[in-house]
Motif scaffolding. Sequence first.
Motif, PDB file in Angstrom:
ATOM      1  N   UNK A 158     -41.230  94.500 -37.782  1.00  0.00           N
ATOM      2  CA  UNK A 158     -41.870  94.983 -39.005  1.00  0.00           C
ATOM      3  C   UNK A 158     -41.025  94.647 -40.234  1.00  0.00           C
ATOM      4  N   UNK A 159     -39.725  94.713 -40.072  1.00  0.00           N
ATOM      5  CA  UNK A 159     -38.815  94.391 -41.173  1.00  0.00           C
ATOM      6  C   UNK A 159     -37.908  93.247 -40.727  1.00  0.00           C
ATOM      7  N   UNK A 165     -43.154  91.645 -40.904  1.00  0.00           N
ATOM      8  CA  UNK A 165     -44.616  91.726 -40.805  1.00  0.00           C
ATOM      9  C   UNK A 165     -45.180  92.763 -41.784  1.00  0.00           C
ATOM     10  N   UNK A 166     -44.320  93.585 -42.379  1.00  0.00           N
ATOM     11  CA  UNK A 166     -44.743  94.523 -43.433  1.00  0.00           C
ATOM     12  C   UNK A 166     -44.986  93.797 -44.752  1.00  0.00           C
ATOM     13  N   UNK A 167     -44.514  92.536 -44.843  1.00  0.00           N
ATOM     14  CA  UNK A 167     -44.656  91.707 -46.044  1.00  0.00           C
ATOM     15  C   UNK A 167     -44.080  92.403 -47.271  1.00  0.00           C
ATOM     16  N   UNK A 168     -42.834  92.818 -47.173  1.00  0.00           N
ATOM     17  CA  UNK A 168     -42.171  93.507 -48.290  1.00  0.00           C
ATOM     18  C   UNK A 168     -42.103  92.601 -49.514  1.00  0.00           C
ATOM     19  N   UNK A 228     -32.780  95.249 -48.128  1.00  0.00           N
ATOM     20  CA  UNK A 228     -32.413  95.890 -46.863  1.00  0.00           C
ATOM     21  C   UNK A 228     -33.495  95.782 -45.798  1.00  0.00           C
ATOM     22  N   UNK A 229     -34.756  95.794 -46.180  1.00  0.00           N
ATOM     23  CA  UNK A 229     -35.831  95.700 -45.193  1.00  0.00           C
ATOM     24  C   UNK A 229     -36.458  94.317 -45.113  1.00  0.00           C
ATOM     25  N   UNK A 230     -36.354  93.516 -46.171  1.00  0.00           N
ATOM     26  CA  UNK A 230     -37.030  92.218 -46.158  1.00  0.00           C
ATOM     27  C   UNK A 230     -36.137  91.053 -45.749  1.00  0.00           C
ATOM     28  N   UNK A 234     -40.250  83.954 -40.643  1.00  0.00           N
ATOM     29  CA  UNK A 234     -41.155  85.061 -40.903  1.00  0.00           C
ATOM     30  C   UNK A 234     -41.586  85.044 -42.355  1.00  0.00           C
ATOM     31  N   UNK A 235     -42.224  86.120 -42.766  1.00  0.00           N
ATOM     32  CA  UNK A 235     -42.744  86.216 -44.120  1.00  0.00           C
ATOM     33  C   UNK A 235     -41.579  86.285 -45.114  1.00  0.00           C
ATOM     34  N   UNK A 236     -41.472  85.305 -45.991  1.00  0.00           N
ATOM     35  CA  UNK A 236     -40.441  85.292 -47.025  1.00  0.00           C
ATOM     36  C   UNK A 236     -39.041  84.937 -46.554  1.00  0.00           C
ATOM     37  N   UNK A 237     -38.877  84.451 -45.329  1.00  0.00           N
ATOM     38  CA  UNK A 237     -37.534  84.216 -44.791  1.00  0.00           C
ATOM     39  C   UNK A 237     -36.817  83.018 -45.402  1.00  0.00           C
ATOM     40  N   UNK A 238     -37.544  82.083 -46.010  1.00  0.00           N
ATOM     41  CA  UNK A 238     -36.858  80.984 -46.684  1.00  0.00           C
ATOM     42  C   UNK A 238     -35.993  81.533 -47.825  1.00  0.00           C
TER      43      UNK A 238
END
Length: 122
Positions: free
Chosen positions: A20-21, A43-46, A63-65, A92-96
């Motif tokens: 999720x984070x 997967x929460x797409x912070x 901290x979560x993203x 994952x979402x935003x990992x770049x």
Amino acid sequence: LRDFMSRNVSVTGNVLDGMKYGAIFLIGSGHRIAGNTFTHLDTAHCPEAGGAACNWLPQEPDSLRSGIYLAGGAERPDPAVGNTIENNKISGWGMAKHCIGAAPKVSVTANTISDNTCLNTP
């Protein structure tokens, strides 16, 4: 327990899929995070500005993203310094952008970080 400090932990060769984070909240020193595959993170797409599900520490939005987060401590100060983070695949979402993040007073350069692959995926 009051004198407990996190030291010299090795996290290698693991696969984490669908968090999720982020994958790792790192405190302390002498740790080795290497050769892991962390997929489908955040997967929460912070978002950049927080959000209800992503507002655990408003003063530390990464901290979560972040895939791997270099924290300043947990119950008491124990900043992430002198750690090795290498050869991990983080996606994952935003990992770049948020592959490896750090708390405001934690220096990324006080750790050895190399050869990690960071990719955005839905």
